[in-house]
Design a protein around this motif. Sequence first.
Motif: not given
Length: 314
Positions: A170-177, A202-204
Amino acid sequence: APGASVLVYHKNKIIFKKGYGISNIETGIPIETNTNFRLASVTKQFTAMAILLLEKRHKLSLNDSLIKYFTGFPEYGKGIRIKDLLTHSAGLVDYEDLMPATQTIQLHDTNCMQLMYMTDSLYFPAGTKYKYSNTGYSILALIVEQVSGEPFAAFLKQNIFKKIGMKTTVAFEEGKSTVANRAYGHSYINGTWAQTDQSMTSAVLGDGGIYTNVEEYSKWIKALWSYKLISPTMQKRAWDKTTLDNGSIIDYGYGWHVEDFLGITHPYHDGSSIGFRNSAGLFPEQKLMVVVLTNRNEHDPIEEVHKIATLFLK
């Protein structure tokens, strides 16, 4: 202590895989070969593939100007082409250098783009030199979104991960995945291990936001070797050195570093962030791949990749 997950893939089969250490010092859960690590810059090969898939579908050209997709981009971006972004030859200023020292909220790819408006020049004219650029790959992720009409993480999932059976990648997105079987990053501080999993960058997603495990990464390599996603010609180009406009040659293709090791020219990529150090070496002609993912912010695992590869190449 935090450790590593290692896999060796040779002649279309996994011949070694093992986890070492723990995935999280707070829980003590051991690392397995299905433990998902933040890839950091090993992500770039997936971002490059997203662009190449759109090129294959005639949705864009690698010669397209950056201005074509972001009409309000500063004038200095007029000469930057997609292929310059892919090969780190665009000359864009590092977004990390433009980020305020007081930054307290994580940056996303769109924020990296916004930071480009804080400068009025490039390090050098596009297409003339090499300078490793996280900025370029964050912008490539935004181009994927512009052209496909999908969020970058969704495009990766539908067009790459699901297609080749990378079920928990996964391309990790806090709150989405979420990240299944997640390894958390650590650093050795004052004689003890501390969790240092996230930084302001780290969220890029485009330059380093993918999480995967060594088993699913081997599926990715198998797909590349069998040219399941793009043509053999384009795949081999991605793994090759780049000749710039002025004739100089750089050791980077499309999402891959290129090195000479034991007389073999081959693609590889490292990745490091606040709590992870990773390395993957690929030898397409010998059908050999070695990947070492670690959740500790020390050492360079390319040393282990080279030592393991030597066992098969000598």
